[in-house]
Design an enzyme around this catalytic site. Structure first.
Site, PDB file in Angstrom:
ATOM      1  N   ASN A  80       0.805  -1.220   0.000  1.00  0.00           N
ATOM      2  CA  ASN A  80       0.000   0.000   0.000  1.00  0.00           C
ATOM      3  C   ASN A  80       0.840   1.274   0.000  1.00  0.00           C
ATOM      4  O   ASN A  80       0.404   2.297  -0.524  1.00  0.00           O
ATOM      5  CB  ASN A  80      -0.917  -0.010   1.221  1.00  0.00           C
ATOM      6  CG  ASN A  80      -1.504   1.348   1.514  1.00  0.00           C
ATOM      7  OD1 ASN A  80      -2.405   1.820   0.843  1.00  0.00           O
ATOM      8  ND2 ASN A  80      -0.976   2.017   2.544  1.00  0.00           N
ATOM      9  N   TYR A 146       4.599   9.495 -11.010  1.00  0.00           N
ATOM     10  CA  TYR A 146       3.588   8.702 -10.296  1.00  0.00           C
ATOM     11  C   TYR A 146       2.882   7.741 -11.258  1.00  0.00           C
ATOM     12  O   TYR A 146       2.687   6.556 -10.943  1.00  0.00           O
ATOM     13  CB  TYR A 146       2.576   9.643  -9.648  1.00  0.00           C
ATOM     14  CG  TYR A 146       1.554   8.955  -8.774  1.00  0.00           C
ATOM     15  CD1 TYR A 146       1.928   8.292  -7.608  1.00  0.00           C
ATOM     16  CD2 TYR A 146       0.198   8.981  -9.109  1.00  0.00           C
ATOM     17  CE1 TYR A 146       0.992   7.670  -6.795  1.00  0.00           C
ATOM     18  CE2 TYR A 146      -0.748   8.364  -8.298  1.00  0.00           C
ATOM     19  CZ  TYR A 146      -0.344   7.706  -7.154  1.00  0.00           C
ATOM     20  OH  TYR A 146      -1.275   7.091  -6.353  1.00  0.00           O
ATOM     21  N   LYS A 150       3.013   3.520 -10.939  1.00  0.00           N
ATOM     22  CA  LYS A 150       1.812   2.706 -10.778  1.00  0.00           C
ATOM     23  C   LYS A 150       1.613   1.770 -11.974  1.00  0.00           C
ATOM     24  O   LYS A 150       1.143   0.629 -11.813  1.00  0.00           O
ATOM     25  CB  LYS A 150       0.589   3.602 -10.574  1.00  0.00           C
ATOM     26  CG  LYS A 150       0.610   4.349  -9.245  1.00  0.00           C
ATOM     27  CD  LYS A 150       0.713   3.391  -8.051  1.00  0.00           C
ATOM     28  CE  LYS A 150       0.666   4.097  -6.714  1.00  0.00           C
ATOM     29  NZ  LYS A 150       0.737   3.163  -5.568  1.00  0.00           N
ATOM     30  N   THR A 180      -7.197  11.394   1.887  1.00  0.00           N
ATOM     31  CA  THR A 180      -5.971  11.081   2.613  1.00  0.00           C
ATOM     32  C   THR A 180      -4.987  12.243   2.516  1.00  0.00           C
ATOM     33  O   THR A 180      -5.230  13.243   1.852  1.00  0.00           O
ATOM     34  CB  THR A 180      -5.305   9.826   2.030  1.00  0.00           C
ATOM     35  OG1 THR A 180      -4.903  10.101   0.675  1.00  0.00           O
ATOM     36  CG2 THR A 180      -6.260   8.634   2.040  1.00  0.00           C
TER      37      THR A 180
END
Length: 239
Positions: A80, A146, A150, A180
């Protein structure tokens, strides 16, 4: 005995996943730079910076992962931990920020996946989860690093599927947009570096962000269910 390893377990989605696993009777080993307060029974915590490859290697060499998995009837690894920075167009990202993103988002996940596969060979039901992102499947301005990290997790999952390891199921799972600290970081970025900033500000303002607890519970329900691993590249909103 049900056992799970969760990286980045102390905040955000990781904390939501950890809470759901503990509620479901799992023993959880959390790997994070900081501790998760308020949990004791069933949770072991290791202070570990996944951006430090030497520290990760030293921890794995110590045999703690193997000891934790001993006696498990089912085992989970949920990769995670992740960081969204650097958020900027190419040429303004910076070598240190790029290297740290690749280390945390990709290298640590792949190293832990390999160690998990090696130390769980006696576990009949073992499941490996990469927490991916829609950004790995659709390009966004300012997020090239990013997006690339991923996408790497997605392709790694496809490759592992081809290995056909006994008892091992894998998915690269996108969790959707969640309220978040990562979202706070995105909203705090300048429009010069991230042209889509206003869209993410609106998501927060309109209440369109899901809670980490809600999504964590959905993820645990899915990854422990019978449909896990049927598809490799998945999204919790449609799984």
């Amino acid at each position: 005995m049900k056992k799970a390893i969760v990286t980045g377990h102390s905040k955000g989605l990781g904390a939501g996943i950890t809470a759901a696993l503990l509620a479901d009777g799992y023993n959880v080993l959390g790997l994070s730079r900081s501790a998760l307060p308020g949990f004791e029974a069933g949770l072991e915590q290791v202070a570990l910076d996944l951006g430090d490859v030497d520290a990760l290697a030293a921890w794995l060499d110590g045999g703690e992962l193997e000891s934790f998995l001993e006696g498990a009837e089912s085992a989970l690894l949920i990769n995670n931990a992740g960081i969204v920075e650097p958020i900027a167009p190419l040429g303004r990202q910076g070598s240190a920020a790029i290297a740290r993103a690749v280390t945390v988002n990709v290298s640590a996940a792949l190293v832990l996946a390999d160690a998990f596969a090696a130390t769980s060979t006696n576990v009949a039901d073992r499941r490996l989860v990469h927490i991916s992102s829609g950004a790995g499947r659709h390009a966004y301005t300012g997020w090239s690093v990013y997006c690339a990290t991923k996408a790497a997790l997605d392709h790694h999952a496809n490759g592992v599927r081809q290995d056909a390891l006994p008892g091992l199921k894998i998915e690269s799972l996108a969790p959707g947009v969640i309220d978040t600290g990562m979202q706070s970081t995105i909203r705090g970025t300048s429009e010069e570096d991230f042209a889509l900033r206003a869209q993410f500000v609106e998501l927060k303002a309109t209440g369109a962000l899901a809670s980490p607890e809600e999504v964590g519970a959905k993820i645990v329900e899915h990854v422990t269910g019978k449909n896990f691993g049927v598809e490799i590249i998945t999204d919790i909103r449609t799984a």
